[in-house]
Every structure is written in C-alpha cells, then in structure tokens.
Design a protein around this motif. Structure first.
Motif, PDB file in Angstrom:
ATOM      1  N   UNK A  20       7.047 -43.283 -65.576  1.00  0.00           N
ATOM      2  CA  UNK A  20       6.553 -42.180 -66.413  1.00  0.00           C
ATOM      3  C   UNK A  20       7.655 -41.142 -66.642  1.00  0.00           C
ATOM      4  N   UNK A  24       8.981 -40.191 -70.282  1.00  0.00           N
ATOM      5  CA  UNK A  24       8.833 -38.837 -70.828  1.00  0.00           C
ATOM      6  C   UNK A  24      10.194 -38.191 -71.054  1.00  0.00           C
ATOM      7  N   UNK A  27      11.870 -39.442 -73.952  1.00  0.00           N
ATOM      8  CA  UNK A  27      11.205 -38.854 -75.131  1.00  0.00           C
ATOM      9  C   UNK A  27      11.835 -37.499 -75.469  1.00  0.00           C
ATOM     10  N   UNK A  28      12.163 -36.720 -74.437  1.00  0.00           N
ATOM     11  CA  UNK A  28      12.807 -35.419 -74.694  1.00  0.00           C
ATOM     12  C   UNK A  28      14.206 -35.609 -75.261  1.00  0.00           C
ATOM     13  N   UNK A  31      13.957 -36.707 -78.799  1.00  0.00           N
ATOM     14  CA  UNK A  31      12.941 -36.034 -79.617  1.00  0.00           C
ATOM     15  C   UNK A  31      13.520 -35.490 -80.903  1.00  0.00           C
TER      16      UNK A  31
ATOM     17  N   UNK B   2      12.122 -28.277 -76.990  1.00  0.00           N
ATOM     18  CA  UNK B   2      12.264 -29.472 -76.164  1.00  0.00           C
ATOM     19  C   UNK B   2      12.562 -29.088 -74.707  1.00  0.00           C
ATOM     20  N   UNK B   5       9.451 -27.767 -73.093  1.00  0.00           N
ATOM     21  CA  UNK B   5       8.535 -28.866 -72.759  1.00  0.00           C
ATOM     22  C   UNK B   5       9.012 -29.598 -71.505  1.00  0.00           C
ATOM     23  N   UNK B   6      10.282 -29.814 -71.428  1.00  0.00           N
ATOM     24  CA  UNK B   6      10.830 -30.503 -70.260  1.00  0.00           C
ATOM     25  C   UNK B   6      10.584 -29.689 -68.997  1.00  0.00           C
ATOM     26  N   UNK B   9       7.013 -30.021 -68.028  1.00  0.00           N
ATOM     27  CA  UNK B   9       6.763 -31.340 -67.434  1.00  0.00           C
ATOM     28  C   UNK B   9       7.239 -31.394 -65.993  1.00  0.00           C
ATOM     29  N   UNK B  10       8.438 -30.893 -65.779  1.00  0.00           N
ATOM     30  CA  UNK B  10       8.995 -30.954 -64.416  1.00  0.00           C
ATOM     31  C   UNK B  10       8.160 -30.108 -63.449  1.00  0.00           C
ATOM     32  N   UNK B  13       4.185 -31.930 -63.530  1.00  0.00           N
ATOM     33  CA  UNK B  13       4.016 -33.373 -63.766  1.00  0.00           C
ATOM     34  C   UNK B  13       2.906 -33.971 -62.909  1.00  0.00           C
ATOM     35  N   UNK B  14       2.805 -33.524 -61.661  1.00  0.00           N
ATOM     36  CA  UNK B  14       1.754 -34.069 -60.797  1.00  0.00           C
ATOM     37  C   UNK B  14       0.368 -33.614 -61.254  1.00  0.00           C
ATOM     38  N   UNK B  17      -0.519 -35.428 -64.422  1.00  0.00           N
ATOM     39  CA  UNK B  17      -0.903 -36.800 -64.098  1.00  0.00           C
ATOM     40  C   UNK B  17      -2.285 -36.820 -63.445  1.00  0.00           C
ATOM     41  N   UNK B  34      -0.155 -39.330 -70.430  1.00  0.00           N
ATOM     42  CA  UNK B  34       0.851 -38.262 -70.309  1.00  0.00           C
ATOM     43  C   UNK B  34       2.020 -38.539 -71.253  1.00  0.00           C
ATOM     44  N   UNK B  35       2.465 -39.773 -71.263  1.00  0.00           N
ATOM     45  CA  UNK B  35       3.584 -40.130 -72.141  1.00  0.00           C
ATOM     46  C   UNK B  35       3.221 -39.898 -73.604  1.00  0.00           C
ATOM     47  N   UNK B  38       3.262 -36.237 -74.548  1.00  0.00           N
ATOM     48  CA  UNK B  38       4.591 -35.647 -74.727  1.00  0.00           C
ATOM     49  C   UNK B  38       5.291 -36.187 -75.972  1.00  0.00           C
ATOM     50  N   UNK B  39       4.986 -37.419 -76.311  1.00  0.00           N
ATOM     51  CA  UNK B  39       5.541 -37.934 -77.588  1.00  0.00           C
ATOM     52  C   UNK B  39       5.007 -37.111 -78.755  1.00  0.00           C
ATOM     53  N   UNK B  42       6.573 -33.626 -78.689  1.00  0.00           N
ATOM     54  CA  UNK B  42       7.970 -33.606 -79.141  1.00  0.00           C
ATOM     55  C   UNK B  42       8.063 -33.656 -80.661  1.00  0.00           C
TER      56      UNK B  42
END
Lengths: 196, 162
Positions: A20, A24, A27-28, A31, B2, B5-6, B9-10, B13-14, B17, B34-35, B38-39, B42
């Motif tokens: 995952x 992800x 994807x970044x 993007x 971007x 968003x990253x 996510x970091x 993320x848990x 999920x 989740x993927x 984020x797609x 983005x």
C-alpha cells in the motif's frame, strides 16, 4: 481525554501492507502526470469508441429516415386509394355521382335522391320544382346539373324553389348568380344586405 | 497539494487503513480503497476547503464504500482492527493490562460499523466532531453523543467480569 480513551489510543492499529505504501507513494510521485495520463487515456477511449458511436448514429439516422419515408409512402397510398375508390364504387352502381338531379324535358326538376340518401340530406322528401320557372333559371340549372356535390346542389335547388314563389310575387326574374347560397339565408343578396 | 497529501498519508496511514478496514472488513479491499482514494485526490486540481485530513478521511471512506459495492460484499468485520498480541503501552508488562487491552480491542471490534468509524476517526485520526459529522453526513452533536455513549458502554463492559 478520559482514561478509557487513553487506553484505546494505546492499542496498536493493524499495519497496512507494504504494497500500500508503495502504491500510494508512487501515486504521489507520478501525480503530476496523472492529468496528462488521464487525458491521453480519455482520448484513446474516445478513439476506441468512435466506430461504435458512428454506428449508433448511422442506425439512428436510418431509423428516422425509414420512419419518415414510411409515413410519406402511407400518405401517398392513402391518397391514391381515396381517389380511386369512387371510380371503383361506381362500377357497382352505388356512386354518389349517380344521385345527381336531372331535369326532364317538361321542365320539372326532380331530385333523384334515393330513399336512404334522403336521410342524410336536409330535405326529407323528393323536391319538385314548379314548371313555371323562367328560361333563365332553367338554363342555370342545366349548367349545374352534373357537377358538384349532391349536398350543394340540393341546397341550390331549395333556393330555386323559393325563387319561383318570389318571381311570382314580385314579377321579376330571380337572378341565381346574385343569390346568397348559404344554409342560414335563402335569399338574394339585396335582401340579405337589407336584412329581410 | 501533493506534498500535503503525502504528509497526511504518512501521519494517518494506519487510521485511514483502519477506517477502510472497518467498512470493507477485508485488508486487501481496505488497501485498494486507500490507494483508490489517493489516486482520486492526486487528480484534484484545487485543494479542498477546510482541513485536508478530514477531506482525506472522507475520500477514503467513500472509496471503501465504493469497493464494497463493487464486490457486493457484506459489511461484516472479518478482520480485527488491532494488533492483539503487541501492546506498546508502558503498562504492557502487566499481564492484567494485556488482558484488558485484548478485551478492549475485542469489544471495539464488536461495535457496529458506524460507531467504529467514529472511534477510529476521533481517537486515531484526531478529527473533531464537526469534521467527523461532515464525513458521515451527520450532525456533530449526534456524533458526539454517540461517541460518549460508546465510551460509557465500553467502560461498563470492561467493568464486568470476563
């Protein structure tokens, strides 16, 4: 934060798989090209679907043109049948043209309606005109005996029938051309104008 | 955008999920959700109004619901949200605390789906009640009430003998 909330927070959530993160994060990284890829994909999809769209358009056009031509053909056939039916009907001796009035040599004008035809006429019985009509009226009737619909002719005759009385009373000749041929007014134009 | 968003996510993320897992009940589907979220994020041209983290939680939730619809899966928790054996608490050395943590995780797993969503977003996602309400399309007061009632229920259940 309560004690229970702290305890819940201390619980360890399950870790998602490593894949995952890779998916992800990739994807970044890509993007910036997502929009470009989507647009390329969209164009490709449009190209792939183009023959299908063209085929659908063709089919739609054919259906519409077929419907219109069928409608026109049905209209023409109906008109042809409508025009041909009277002649076919006349072969069996039931033509409406056969019902036309006739004027014998003695000057008596007799309507030759059939008995059943009198039902749909505004005159319920045979209409006989008096023989003392002027020559002018006879000429007019001779001119009009064959053409026109039966209904109009009968209406005309009714006017003429009243005209003979009018001629006798006034000592003048009834002018057919100036007669108002109207359902409501069986009178000459002058009387009609005056309101008599 | 971007980079933001990253960062989200970091940081979450848990929790993201876990939220997806709450809805899908399957780890694989949750990862897909989740993927997918984020797609979609983005591809956004403009940043959303409001806090980005709340928007990401909402996106993940929607993606998880879409995944469930796609596979026509019933929303049953088949997999636990927590790592049962490992407890990173200072009290973990205590066996009683281990047992309590296990019971607590089990009780949370037994909660209904929407309540678990609230728990995950509030405790692990650190969203406000307003933000959770906007994610769930529910008034914030309702979310707060349900959250407090759930805590009370959990306390009561933990107080009982196992």
């Amino acid at each position: 934060m309560s004690e229970l909330e702290k305890r819940v927070r201390e619980l360890t959530l399950r870790e998602p798989g490593d894949t995952l993160d890779q998916r992800v994060l990739s994807c970044f990284q890509s993007s910036g090209n997502v929009a470009a890829r989507e647009s390329v994909f969209g164009r490709h999809e449009a190209e792939v679907n183009a023959p299908l769209k063209n085929a659908l358009t063709r089919i739609r056009r054919r259906v519409i043109s077929g419907t219109i031509s069928g409608f026109v053909a049905a209209l023409l056939v109906g008109m042809a049948i409508g025009n041909g039916l009277p002649s076919v009907w006349s072969r069996f001796g039931h033509s409406p043209a056969g019902r036309s009035s006739s004027i014998p040599a003695d000057g008596t004008v007799v309507s030759t309606y059939d008995e059943d035809a009198s039902a749909d006429s505004e005159f319920s019985h045979r209409h006989r005109m008096t023989p003392d009509l002027s020559q002018h009226l006879r000429d007019e009737l001779q001119k009009r005996k064959s053409a026109g619909s039966q209904f109009v002719e009968s209406h005309y005759l009714s006017a003429i029938a009243g005209a003979s009385l009018w001629e006798r009373q006034n000592g003048e000749k009834f002018d057919v051309t100036t007669h108002v041929s109207d359902r409501r007014f069986d009178m000459c134009r002058d009387c009609h104008r005056v309101g008599g | 955008m971007r980079a933001e968003l990253e960062q989200v996510y970091r940081q979450h993320r848990q929790a993201l999920f876990a939220l997806a897992l709450t809805i899908t009940g399957c780890a694989g589907l949750a990862e897909d959700a989740v993927h997918e979220a984020f797609v979609r994020l983005c591809g956004m041209q403009k940043p959303p109004s409001g806090r980005l983290a709340a928007y990401v939680f909402a996106a993940v939730r929607n993606a998880a619901v879409d995944c469930c619809r796609r596979v026509k899966r019933e929303r049953i928790v088949a997999e636990t949200l927590f790592v049962v054996a490992t407890i990173s608490s200072p009290l973990a050395a205590d066996a009683a605390n281990d047992e309590l943590a296990e019971r607590l995780s089990r009780e949370i797993d037994l909660l209904d789906e929407s309540t678990r969503e609230i728990m995950v977003m509030k405790i692990f996602g650190e969203l406000t009640f307003d933000e959770i309400g906007s994610v769930l399309n529910t008034p914030a007061a309702t979310v707060a009430t349900r959250y407090r009632r759930t805590l009370m229920t959990l306390e009561e259940r933990l107080r009982r003998d196992p």
